[in-house]
Design an enzyme around this catalytic site. Structure first.
Site, short mmCIF file in Angstrom:
data_model
loop_
_atom_site.label_atom_id
_atom_site.label_comp_id
_atom_site.label_asym_id
_atom_site.label_seq_id
_atom_site.Cartn_x
_atom_site.Cartn_y
_atom_site.Cartn_z
N TYR A 147 -67.50 -6.02 0.71
CA TYR A 147 -68.51 -5.02 1.03
C TYR A 147 -69.63 -4.96 -0.01
O TYR A 147 -70.69 -4.39 0.24
CB TYR A 147 -67.88 -3.62 1.18
N LYS A 206 -53.84 -11.56 0.21
CA LYS A 206 -53.74 -12.75 1.07
C LYS A 206 -53.70 -13.96 0.13
O LYS A 206 -54.54 -14.87 0.19
CB LYS A 206 -54.95 -12.78 2.04
N ASP A 222 -51.30 -9.65 6.54
CA ASP A 222 -50.80 -9.74 7.92
C ASP A 222 -49.38 -9.17 8.01
O ASP A 222 -49.04 -8.45 8.94
CB ASP A 222 -50.89 -11.18 8.46
N ASP A 242 -59.51 -0.69 4.20
CA ASP A 242 -60.28 -0.08 5.29
C ASP A 242 -59.52 -0.24 6.61
O ASP A 242 -59.33 0.70 7.38
CB ASP A 242 -61.65 -0.79 5.35
N ASP A 275 -56.96 2.76 8.91
CA ASP A 275 -57.15 3.14 10.32
C ASP A 275 -55.83 2.98 11.08
O ASP A 275 -55.47 3.81 11.92
CB ASP A 275 -58.22 2.27 10.99
#
Ligand code: NAD
Length: 367
Positions: free
Chosen positions: A141, A191, A223, A247, A251
């Protein structure tokens, strides 16, 4: 105590949910004998329309000199075509950057009254009480270079994921310190099988963990973490992760505990902290009076605890939210089909009344 707060309602449902959080803050301050000064400033699309900028200088300066900042949400389809640097989201990213709030704390708790609202079976979701510690000022970001170049039809876009050891170290310390106040377990999400950033992340987190021998550390690829979050969410205590992974996972956590409208957050690490519900501006339900204000209200509780060191007042709001849910009151997003619902303002009113009742019966001593 004088509580000097800047409010940034923003766009979509932002003004609706912050309005209720402010009413609950006012009732709490009055019940506990604190003085509140609230100053509203524009941000996001609302600021773009008024001042041609998503973070006007006056808004930023006011936030810098506040005791704390309470934000609603920014963004919406009306602003999809404005240049990247003028997008409402750019205003919020810059505010976080300017305030230096590198640690985003996102608790996700499954209230027992809401077990039946989760898309997961009650026995899978029962007892979920986790904290996502998301790095907020690095990664994709903020990384440079970023650009879109080339002629239409043959364009190339670049975003850069970048992390320094210092950035990883400081967010890891926040996670380990907070784990010590909880169940002493950190799951670091990366990751590392693919990304250099993640390999550095894992190495630094392991190094920091040696300073916290009393805290257990586990690693999950992002994952696998997404899978674990739906298959065994109560096993999670503190989830430590970088900006974009955090982020997305938060959610997902919102959905698991019933609705993203339930989740509060605190962004800390600078001189002034920023509090906001995890959800966005929800343009699909804006101005209908049906948004769930509890994430915003619980963000106000986090503010009282973290920025003003008022744990009893924070606990009073949190207990009031739980009691309103126990009493069966539901906004649309947390209601079973066919069950009656109340509006954003009615939910705010119910929490406000519960706060006043608790304070009146001397719950200050009990919470
Ligand atoms: P969103 O969080 O706004 O909405 C996702 C879904 O959750 C929608 O169906 C919405 O109706 C529902 N929802 C969200 N909050 C709710 C609440 N309090 N009560 C009931 N239902 C609720 O995410 P999105 O749709 O992906 O994004 C919409 C806009 O918000 C975009 O412009 C996005 O950039 C922006 N956004 C802003 C922030 C922020 O300000 N921090 C965060 C995320 C998204």
């Amino acid at each position: 105590m004088l509580l000097k707060i800047i409010t940034l309602p923003g766009d979509g449902i932002g003004p609706e949910v912050t309005g209720e959080a402010i009413r609950v803050l006012e009732a709490t301050a009055e019940s506990f004998g604190h003085q509140l000064t609230l100053t509203e400033k524009p941000i996001g699309g609302a600021a773009l329309q008024l001042h041609n900028h998503p973070l006007p200088d006056d808004t930023l300066e006011s936030c810098r000199s506040a005791g704390a900042v309470l934000l609603g949400a920014v963004g919406g389809p009306a602003f999809n075509d404005v240049p990247t640097h003028l997008r409402p989201e750019a205003g919020l990213l810059r505010l976080r950057h300017e305030l230096g709030v590198f640690a985003n704390l996102r608790p996700a708790v499954c209230y027992s009254a809401l077990e039946d609202v989760s898309p997961l079976r009650p026995e899978v979701v029962r007892g979920v009480d986790l904290l996502i510690v998301r790095e907020l000022l690095g990664g994709l970001y903020f990384g440079q270079p970023r650009s879109t170049t080339g002629p239409p039809g043959d364009r190339t876009a670049i975003d850069t994921m970048r992390y320094s050891e210092a950035e990883i170290e400081r967010i890891a310390r926040v996670a380990f310190d907070l784990a010590r106040l909880r169940r002493r377990h950190v799951t670091s999400v990366d990751k590392a099988n693919v990304l250099d950033c993640s390999r550095l992340w894992r190495e630094v987190v392991i190094r920091v963990s040696r300073e916290y021998p009393d805290v257990q550390l586990a690693h999950l690829y992002v994952d696998s973490a997404a899978m674990a979050l739906v298959s065994r969410p109560p096993s999670m205590d503190v989830l430590l992760t970088e900006n974009m992974f955090g982020d997305i996972l938060s959610d997902q956590a919102g959905s698991i505990v019933g609705s993203i409208g339930m989740l509060p957050s605190a962004s800390v690490g600078g001189r002034v902290a920023l509090y906001e519900p995890v959800h966005g501006s929800a343009p699909d339900i804006a101005r209908q009076g049906i948004a769930n204000p509890l994430g915003a209200i619980l963000s106000a509780a986090m503010m009282l605890r973290h920025s003003f060191n008022l744990p009893a007042e924070a606990a009073c709001i949190e207990a009031s939210v739980a009691s309103v849910l126990d009493a069966g009151y539901r906004t649309k997003d947390i209601a079973q089909p066919g069950r009656s619902t109340i509006s954003t303002a009615q939910m705010g009113e119910k929490v406000l009344e519960a706060v006043q009742n608790r304070a009146r019966i001397g719950d200050r001593m009990a919470v």
